[in-house]
Structures are given as structure tokens and as C-alpha cells.
Scaffold this motif. Structure first.
Motif, PDB file in Angstrom:
ATOM      1  N   THR A   1       0.825  -1.202   0.000  1.00  0.00           N
ATOM      2  CA  THR A   1       0.000   0.000   0.000  1.00  0.00           C
ATOM      3  C   THR A   1       0.862   1.257   0.000  1.00  0.00           C
ATOM      4  OG1 THR A   1      -1.492  -1.324   1.375  1.00  0.00           O
ATOM      5  CG2 THR A   1      -2.077   0.974   1.046  1.00  0.00           C
ATOM      6  N   ALA A   2       2.033   1.194   0.659  1.00  0.00           N
ATOM      7  CA  ALA A   2       2.936   2.343   0.717  1.00  0.00           C
ATOM      8  C   ALA A   2       3.354   2.824  -0.668  1.00  0.00           C
ATOM      9  CB  ALA A   2       4.176   1.990   1.542  1.00  0.00           C
ATOM     10  N   HIS A   3       3.213   1.939  -1.679  1.00  0.00           N
ATOM     11  CA  HIS A   3       3.609   2.341  -3.030  1.00  0.00           C
ATOM     12  C   HIS A   3       2.686   3.398  -3.626  1.00  0.00           C
ATOM     13  CE1 HIS A   3       6.357  -0.945  -2.503  1.00  0.00           C
ATOM     14  NE2 HIS A   3       7.007  -0.544  -3.571  1.00  0.00           N
ATOM     15  N   ALA A   4       1.589   3.708  -2.951  1.00  0.00           N
ATOM     16  CA  ALA A   4       0.769   4.859  -3.357  1.00  0.00           C
ATOM     17  C   ALA A   4       1.613   6.131  -3.350  1.00  0.00           C
ATOM     18  CB  ALA A   4      -0.418   5.011  -2.400  1.00  0.00           C
TER      19      ALA A   4
ATOM     20  N   MET B   1       7.371  -2.295  -6.166  1.00  0.00           N
ATOM     21  CA  MET B   1       6.973  -3.682  -5.914  1.00  0.00           C
ATOM     22  C   MET B   1       5.938  -4.208  -6.916  1.00  0.00           C
ATOM     23  SD  MET B   1       5.894  -4.881  -2.150  1.00  0.00           S
ATOM     24  CE  MET B   1       5.893  -6.563  -1.600  1.00  0.00           C
ATOM     25  N   PRO B   2       4.845  -3.482  -7.182  1.00  0.00           N
ATOM     26  CA  PRO B   2       3.891  -4.015  -8.168  1.00  0.00           C
ATOM     27  C   PRO B   2       4.517  -4.171  -9.557  1.00  0.00           C
ATOM     28  CG  PRO B   2       2.857  -2.314  -6.816  1.00  0.00           C
ATOM     29  CD  PRO B   2       4.315  -2.282  -6.503  1.00  0.00           C
TER      30      PRO B   2
ATOM     31  N   ASP C   1      -0.972 -15.056 -17.170  1.00  0.00           N
ATOM     32  CA  ASP C   1      -1.694 -13.967 -17.826  1.00  0.00           C
ATOM     33  C   ASP C   1      -2.973 -13.573 -17.079  1.00  0.00           C
ATOM     34  OD1 ASP C   1      -3.238 -16.127 -18.398  1.00  0.00           O
ATOM     35  OD2 ASP C   1      -2.888 -16.092 -20.561  1.00  0.00           O
ATOM     36  N   ARG C   2      -3.168 -14.165 -15.880  1.00  0.00           N
ATOM     37  CA  ARG C   2      -4.399 -13.883 -15.125  1.00  0.00           C
ATOM     38  C   ARG C   2      -4.139 -14.252 -13.673  1.00  0.00           C
ATOM     39  NH1 ARG C   2      -8.679 -17.433 -14.656  1.00  0.00           N
ATOM     40  NH2 ARG C   2     -10.687 -16.519 -14.124  1.00  0.00           N
ATOM     41  N   VAL C   3      -4.305 -13.312 -12.778  1.00  0.00           N
ATOM     42  CA  VAL C   3      -4.133 -13.598 -11.354  1.00  0.00           C
ATOM     43  C   VAL C   3      -5.241 -12.916 -10.559  1.00  0.00           C
ATOM     44  CG1 VAL C   3      -1.590 -13.758 -11.510  1.00  0.00           C
ATOM     45  CG2 VAL C   3      -2.670 -11.581 -10.937  1.00  0.00           C
ATOM     46  N   ALA C   4      -5.512 -13.469  -9.358  1.00  0.00           N
ATOM     47  CA  ALA C   4      -6.433 -12.818  -8.438  1.00  0.00           C
ATOM     48  C   ALA C   4      -5.603 -12.035  -7.424  1.00  0.00           C
ATOM     49  CB  ALA C   4      -7.293 -13.849  -7.724  1.00  0.00           C
ATOM     50  N   LEU C   5      -6.136 -10.900  -7.021  1.00  0.00           N
ATOM     51  CA  LEU C   5      -5.363  -9.964  -6.213  1.00  0.00           C
ATOM     52  C   LEU C   5      -5.880  -9.923  -4.776  1.00  0.00           C
ATOM     53  CD1 LEU C   5      -3.115  -7.845  -6.678  1.00  0.00           C
ATOM     54  CD2 LEU C   5      -4.937  -6.148  -6.902  1.00  0.00           C
ATOM     55  N   LEU C   6      -5.038 -10.344  -3.833  1.00  0.00           N
ATOM     56  CA  LEU C   6      -5.358 -10.231  -2.408  1.00  0.00           C
ATOM     57  C   LEU C   6      -4.601  -9.024  -1.872  1.00  0.00           C
ATOM     58  CD1 LEU C   6      -4.880 -13.974  -1.309  1.00  0.00           C
ATOM     59  CD2 LEU C   6      -6.848 -12.906  -2.437  1.00  0.00           C
ATOM     60  N   ALA C   7      -5.321  -8.003  -1.428  1.00  0.00           N
ATOM     61  CA  ALA C   7      -4.643  -6.759  -1.047  1.00  0.00           C
ATOM     62  C   ALA C   7      -5.437  -6.010   0.017  1.00  0.00           C
ATOM     63  CB  ALA C   7      -4.453  -5.880  -2.287  1.00  0.00           C
TER      64      ALA C   7
ATOM     65  N   TYR D   1      -6.520  -1.462  -3.317  1.00  0.00           N
ATOM     66  CA  TYR D   1      -7.607  -1.522  -4.310  1.00  0.00           C
ATOM     67  C   TYR D   1      -8.030  -0.111  -4.699  1.00  0.00           C
ATOM     68  CZ  TYR D   1      -8.174  -6.482  -3.042  1.00  0.00           C
ATOM     69  OH  TYR D   1      -7.979  -7.821  -2.821  1.00  0.00           O
ATOM     70  N   ARG D   2      -8.124   0.756  -3.687  1.00  0.00           N
ATOM     71  CA  ARG D   2      -8.614   2.116  -3.911  1.00  0.00           C
ATOM     72  C   ARG D   2      -7.845   2.845  -5.007  1.00  0.00           C
ATOM     73  NH1 ARG D   2     -11.298   6.040  -0.692  1.00  0.00           N
ATOM     74  NH2 ARG D   2     -11.679   4.398   0.845  1.00  0.00           N
ATOM     75  N   ILE D   3      -6.523   2.625  -5.030  1.00  0.00           N
ATOM     76  CA  ILE D   3      -5.718   3.370  -6.004  1.00  0.00           C
ATOM     77  C   ILE D   3      -5.313   2.527  -7.209  1.00  0.00           C
ATOM     78  CG2 ILE D   3      -4.842   5.042  -4.338  1.00  0.00           C
ATOM     79  CD1 ILE D   3      -2.298   3.272  -4.239  1.00  0.00           C
ATOM     80  N   GLY D   4      -5.767   1.272  -7.261  1.00  0.00           N
ATOM     81  CA  GLY D   4      -5.505   0.454  -8.450  1.00  0.00           C
ATOM     82  C   GLY D   4      -4.029   0.161  -8.671  1.00  0.00           C
ATOM     83  N   LEU D   5      -3.313   0.023  -7.547  1.00  0.00           N
ATOM     84  CA  LEU D   5      -1.855  -0.117  -7.563  1.00  0.00           C
ATOM     85  C   LEU D   5      -1.393  -1.265  -8.456  1.00  0.00           C
ATOM     86  CD1 LEU D   5       0.331   1.385  -6.043  1.00  0.00           C
ATOM     87  CD2 LEU D   5       0.094  -0.260  -4.185  1.00  0.00           C
ATOM     88  N   TYR D   6      -1.930  -2.458  -8.190  1.00  0.00           N
ATOM     89  CA  TYR D   6      -1.499  -3.631  -8.937  1.00  0.00           C
ATOM     90  C   TYR D   6      -2.204  -3.731 -10.281  1.00  0.00           C
ATOM     91  CZ  TYR D   6       1.690  -5.886  -5.749  1.00  0.00           C
ATOM     92  OH  TYR D   6       2.787  -6.192  -5.005  1.00  0.00           O
ATOM     93  N   GLU D   7      -3.460  -3.311 -10.323  1.00  0.00           N
ATOM     94  CA  GLU D   7      -4.224  -3.413 -11.559  1.00  0.00           C
ATOM     95  C   GLU D   7      -3.456  -2.722 -12.699  1.00  0.00           C
ATOM     96  OE1 GLU D   7      -5.267  -2.794  -8.558  1.00  0.00           O
ATOM     97  OE2 GLU D   7      -7.451  -2.952  -8.318  1.00  0.00           O
ATOM     98  N   GLN D   8      -2.923  -1.524 -12.409  1.00  0.00           N
ATOM     99  CA  GLN D   8      -2.185  -0.774 -13.433  1.00  0.00           C
ATOM    100  C   GLN D   8      -0.903  -1.503 -13.847  1.00  0.00           C
ATOM    101  OE1 GLN D   8      -1.543   3.172 -11.819  1.00  0.00           O
ATOM    102  NE2 GLN D   8      -3.725   3.327 -11.297  1.00  0.00           N
TER     103      GLN D   8
END
Lengths: 246, 246
Positions: B97-100, B117-118, B131-137, B142-149
Motif C-alpha cells: 500500500t505504501a507504493h501509493a 513492488m507491483p 496472464d491472469r491472477v487474483a489480487l489479495l490486497a 484496491y482504492r488506487i488500483g496499484l497492482y491493476e495498473q
């Protein structure tokens, strides 16, 4: 944010690096235990600021055996001074043999309290009412009587392993844990412990080298043995220093 | 003494402290692995100097949800600058989360490479052909879409847990690992994973909060699950930076 007062502390490590990382874990556990015991919430912000230096420092046992070998004092003193510069009030050094240079380090960096692992251990064992322990250590530690003196000051008798067992300990420490071969380490530590127990019964075994608790307590043979962990004792001492006055 | 060239690196941690200590362990293992892979002896002196700052830093998820809550940036930037002052060339931050605040930190302390890290994780998953993973965070991530991006940039699809599962994850992280209650953490993480797998089959689960790998992989229910550990990936990235040029 919670408001548990604490002071910055330091960890002077890298001797070896796996033992240093494990000390960080033990320190966090000791802080958690302190918080719980004192009725504080266990949250990230309740832990004291702590800095860990994992530095490439010349081998301590080799330096004690051979004055011509690379000596560790200068690098240790520099790391300690840097920890003091970061605001550390107290510093723990998770390497027993390194305490051969404890007095010199404390003299060179007097502004920080450098905890003395053998003395912290002896005082804790006294509190626990032990009066006789067997000492598992490096050749360097035996050479300078590091623990023998601290135990004697607390009236605790100290049983030493025979020459063969000392060799097994050194192999377990250097060819085992430090080289990343935990099965070898476990086997050698168990050999030494088995011999001491054959001779002295269920005597407490002080794991007075930070590599030993990384392998011995997990050994099936050692279940039921009485093991004393100076590294965990040192971690608890450092947590008390960090929260001193709270 | 061995002569493996390496550069000083740093770890900006305390978010939470148990995850920081575990990252130090993972970094030492990653260095051992690097040494072995490159044919070097594994001895204390072959490890790079590394400094770890475990600092009391304001909660990241809370700061992202509420601009009036204590904000973590100033304390993180100070710690990062201190690591740079100690000679660190690259720094890893074992808190997702600190990567925000990654970009802000890198701007404030440009003289050190702050690993992302992401992005490190996404690149490694690409190399592994996922090519597809589920995200536990955390909710903050989630709020800032850190890993999604980061995943999208590598063409990796990202499956998100439902609202209930997100609540279980937050409970496991805060009331579980951060509060020292590992059984609760394990139960909550397993609940979330079970639900995702019921919906998506044997999808890889990215443990994208540093508290999750402290409890989930040990759960009996999770044996056989495909778990991805961004913390271990970050540790390997930092080891590569430390030995860069060797």
C-alpha cells in the motif's frame, strides 16, 4: 495512532546475515510481548523505531585465532557509530563471538549503550534459577572465556564440550548455517548436544552462537531437551531498553 | 574473506514490523540464492551491506481513505533519505500500500532507486508466463488500483475479490497479523482464497499485502493452491540490484 513512548534502538548485525534477520524477528516478537504484557494495543505504530545494519564484517573466530587475519573491530565500530548517528540509544549485537570487542566498541562509541549478550544471558538465567548450564559456542568464544566469566559472576557453573564436540559445533556453524546447509547444521548440533547430555544428563544447553538456534530447536532429537536461547534473551533486553520509561 | 563485489542497499520498513523482519529473511535467502547460482561461496562476507529502517509510520490504508488522518509520506521520505545517506543505492519498501507514495518518495529522494513492488511483480509474472491472477490486497491498494495498473501494463488480467472477501482480508491483516493473532489471519485469508477459487478455479493468488504471506502459505487448506509472493519477488529484485555489475 497509539501513543506508547519509545526510544530508537539499533541492531549491529551481519554476523551472520541469517542470524541478523532472525534477530529482527525475535525483537519484533519481544516488542509484541512487551506491548501485550503492559496492556497496550499491538499495532504497527506502537513498535519502537529500530535500525538494523547488516554489514560484511571479518570473521570473529578467525580474527581471535590469528592476529594477521582481517580484524572486525573497525567495521563494527563504524556501524555502531552510524547507528548512534541515526538516534539509537541502545544497540544489540546478535553475534556472541563479536562480544570479544565489546569493551573496545563501547569505548569508541560511548554515546550509545551496547548491550552485553553474555551478561544479559547470565542475569536472565540467574532470574530463572539455573545454576549449571552447558555452553555451545564457537572456538573464538571458548578461547576468550566470554560466557564462562559472565556465568561465574552470577554463580552459574559452566560445562564445556569436549574437543570433538567443539569441532562438530564449528562445522554446524560454518559449513551448516552460514553456508546455507541446515540439515548438516542440525546433525552436527544434535551430535554435540547428545554427547553433553550423555555425560551430564538433562543439563540446559546454552545456544551461545547465533547460528545454533537457527537449526537445533527444530531437530526431532532435540524435542524435550532444555535449550536456552541467548539471542531471544538479548531481543527481550533490547525491547525493554526501547520502552524504558514507558 | 571472499571478494564478491556488491553495493549497499536499504529496506524501508515497519509497515508492519513483522513483515519487515520477514523481508530481511527473504532478502538474505535471495542473496544466498544469487551467490549459489553465480558459483560463489556462501559466507558471511559475501552478502551485500544492507540497512533496514523499521519506523513507526502512519497507517497507509487509513491515510488513503481519509485526508484528515495522519499521513505517512513525511516519515517515509525521512527514512528513505537516511538510507540514502548510509550509502544505499537501491531501496525496497516491503509494504504494498505504501507504493501509493512511490512517485512522491522517488521525487523527494532522487539519488536512490526506490524499487516499485507491483511493477517488479508484474514483470516477474510475465516472465513466468502468467496472464491472469487474483489480487489479495488492502482496501488502500484496491482504492488506487496499484497492482491493476502494473498488471495491465504487462498484459496480465487481474481478478478482484468481492466486497465480503475484501473485508475478510482487512480483518486478517489488521486484527490478525498486525495484532499478532495468526490463527485469525489464516482463517480470514483462507476464506477469501476459497471464495476466489470457487468462482475462478485454480487461479494464481497474488498475496499483494506483506502481511498475507506471513499466514496464508502455512494454512493446511492452502496446500496445493497457486500462491504468488510479491514480497519474495521484491527481495530477489533487491538482491540483483545489490550484486549488479558483479
Amino acid at each position: 495512532m497509539t501513543h506508547v513512548a519509545s526510544r530508537t534502538v539499533g541492531i549491529l548485525a551481519g554476523m551472520g546475515p541469517a542470524a541478523g534477520a532472525d534477530f529482527a524477528r525475535l525483537f519484533v516478537l519481544a516488542c509484541e510481548d512487551w506491548l501485550r504484557t503492559h496492556g497496550h494495543a499491538v499495532v504497527d505504530q506502537a513498535y519502537p523505531a529500530h535500525w538494523m545494519a547488516q554489514l560484511p564484517i571479518a570473521d570473529r573466530t578467525r580474527a581471535l585465532a590469528d592476529p594477521q587475519a582481517p580484524q572486525p573491530l573497525a567495521a563494527m565500530a563504524q556501524g555502531l557509530a552510524q547507528l548512534a548517528g541515526l538516534g539509537a540509544h541502545a544497540v544489540a549485537m546478535p553475534c556472541n563471538t563479536a562480544h570479544a570487542w565489546h569493551a573496545a566498541l563501547q569505548r569508541q562509541v560511548p554515546q550509545v549503550e551496547l548491550l552485553h549478550m553474555p551478561q544479559e544471558t547470565a542475569a536472565e538465567l540467574r532470574r530463572r534459577g539455573l545454576d549449571r548450564v552447558a555452553l555451545l559456542a564457537t572456538e573464538g568464544s571458548y578461547r576468550i572465556g566470554l560466557y564462562e566469566q559472565a556465568f561465574a559472576a552470577q554463580g552459574i557453573a559452566c560445562v564445556l564440550p569436549c574437543e570433538a564436540a567443539r569441532r562438530w559445533l564449528m562445522e554446524g556453524i560454518y559449513d551448516g548455517v552460514k553456508a546455507g546447509d541446515l540439515p548438516l547444521a542440525q546433525q552436527r548440533f544434535v551430535q554435540a548436544g547428545t554427547q553433553l547430555r550423555a555425560q551430564h544428563g538433562d543439563i540446559p544447553l546454552a545456544m551461545a552462537c547465533t547460528e545454533i538456534p537457527l537449526a537445533l530447536p527444530q531437530a526431532p532429537e532435540a524435542q524435550g531437551w532444555t535449550l536456552v536461547d541467548p539471542t531471544a534473551i538479548l531481543a527481550a533486553s533490547l525491547a525493554r531498553r526501547a520502552y524504558a520509561g514507558s
